[in-house]
Design an enzyme around this catalytic site. Structure first.
Site, short mmCIF file in Angstrom:
data_model
loop_
_atom_site.label_atom_id
_atom_site.label_comp_id
_atom_site.label_asym_id
_atom_site.label_seq_id
_atom_site.Cartn_x
_atom_site.Cartn_y
_atom_site.Cartn_z
N HIS A 1 -56.74 20.90 -33.23
CA HIS A 1 -55.83 19.83 -32.73
C HIS A 1 -55.95 19.60 -31.17
O HIS A 1 -55.59 18.52 -30.99
CB HIS A 1 -54.47 20.76 -33.00
CG HIS A 1 -54.19 20.77 -34.36
ND1 HIS A 1 -54.67 22.21 -35.05
CD2 HIS A 1 -53.52 20.14 -35.23
CE1 HIS A 1 -54.39 22.33 -35.85
NE2 HIS A 1 -53.72 21.22 -36.58
N GLU B 1 -54.36 27.53 -29.76
CA GLU B 1 -55.85 27.25 -29.60
C GLU B 1 -56.02 27.28 -28.10
O GLU B 1 -57.07 27.28 -27.68
CB GLU B 1 -55.73 25.52 -30.07
CG GLU B 1 -55.73 25.67 -31.45
CD GLU B 1 -56.00 24.32 -32.13
OE1 GLU B 1 -55.92 23.96 -33.45
OE2 GLU B 1 -56.18 23.16 -31.40
N ARG C 1 -24.82 18.52 -31.69
CA ARG C 1 -24.38 17.27 -31.30
C ARG C 1 -23.89 16.32 -32.51
O ARG C 1 -24.23 16.27 -33.56
CB ARG C 1 -25.54 16.38 -30.73
CG ARG C 1 -26.20 16.75 -29.20
CD ARG C 1 -27.48 16.16 -28.81
NE ARG C 1 -27.40 16.11 -27.41
CZ ARG C 1 -28.31 17.01 -26.68
NH1 ARG C 1 -28.97 17.82 -27.45
NH2 ARG C 1 -28.36 17.12 -25.60
N1 URA Z 1 -33.82 19.34 -24.50
C1 URA Z 1 -33.15 20.03 -25.40
O1 URA Z 1 -33.45 20.77 -26.21
N2 URA Z 1 -31.60 19.70 -25.04
C2 URA Z 1 -31.22 18.85 -24.29
O2 URA Z 1 -29.85 18.76 -24.32
C3 URA Z 1 -32.05 18.41 -23.38
C4 URA Z 1 -33.42 18.67 -23.51
#
Ligand code: URA
Length: 256
Positions: free
Chosen positions: A5, A81, A169
């Protein structure tokens, strides 16, 4: 022989091969670190967007600036790796979302340990296995941040597999449905004194314990979840720049 990879092997690392890697999720960050901070930097590979550069720290110590890609499955492949080509110290330089009001956008979080809610890590160690950063690297990062005057916080990070559902979210997500078991998880983590969300360091820390290498993590805070879900665009460049400067200074201060 080149690893499948990362697409380079030990023989590509020269007569004084690096044993330390800075590991960014974003290939552009890996490039910026190499271009801005490393002497004699050269590209080793850009296979699959996993850009890796070799160069010298300002003190002449050889180092890699590599890309993990997003999330733990990709990171686990790259770290496996990198270990095979001789890397024994990995410092993740990432971005993160704060879940505490006092951890502000633009500052950095230095993870001393992670609550690891990551499927990839479960293929490597039992779920109860500690996800702990190397204490010496963690102290070196905190000291570097203090010396540079960078606002920083040292503590526990929640490493999860998804940016949207797993970090609860809803306003900025295509999926308005957060599973029952994840509803309220951010509040709960806040009450548990967890500082932030990100998506890689829990698995990195468990791999470090199992394989036997030193790992640390510094992330620039680009979202402040007590205020809003979205990334704070005005603070992103400052946050990333702070994380990179802290990482470089920490490596300069500590023995390889
Ligand atoms: N990375 C994440 O995982 N969450 C965030 O809110 C910002 C960057």
């Amino acid at each position: 022989m080149a690893l499948y990879h990362i697409s380079f092997g030990r023989e590509d690392l020269g007569s004084n091969p690096p044993t330390t890697a800075l590991l960014s999720g974003d290939p552009e960050r890996a490039f910026r670190i190499a271009e801005t901070y490393l002497g004699e930097a050269r590209l080793l590979s850009d296979h699959r967007g996993l850009n890796s550069y070799i160069g010298l720290l300002p003190n002449g110590v050889p180092i890699l600036s590599a890309t993990s890609g997003m999330g733990a499955p990709s990171l686990s492949i790259v770290v496996n790796e990198l270990f095979q080509v001789g890397i024994r110290r990995i410092l993740r330089v990432g971005t993160t979302g704060s879940i505490q009001p006092h951890v502000r956008a633009g500052s950095v979080v230095i993870s001393s340990a992670a609550l690891c809610r990551q499927g990839a890590a479960d293929d490597i160690a039992p779920v109860e296995y500690p996800a702990a950063a190397d204490p010496f690297l963690t102290v070196a990062l905190a000291r570097a941040a203090r010396e540079l005057g960078v606002e920083h916080h040292v503590g526990i990070t929640a490493s999860v597999d998804t940016f949207y559902e797993g970090q609860e979210r809803v306003d900025t997500s295509a999926n308005p449905n957060v599973l029952r078991r994840l509803r309220g998880v951010t509040d709960e983590y806040r009450r548990l004194n967890i500082l932030n969300y990100e998506m890689e360091c829990g698995t990195l820390f468990k791999m470090a314990g199992v394989y036997g290498f030193a790992a640390g993590c510094v992330c620039g805070v680009i979202a402040q979840r007590t205020a809003a879900e979205s990334v704070v665009a005005e603070q992103k460049a400052t946050a990333v720049d702070n994380a990179i400067r802290v990482a470089i200074r920490a490596l300069m201060n500590s023995a390889g």
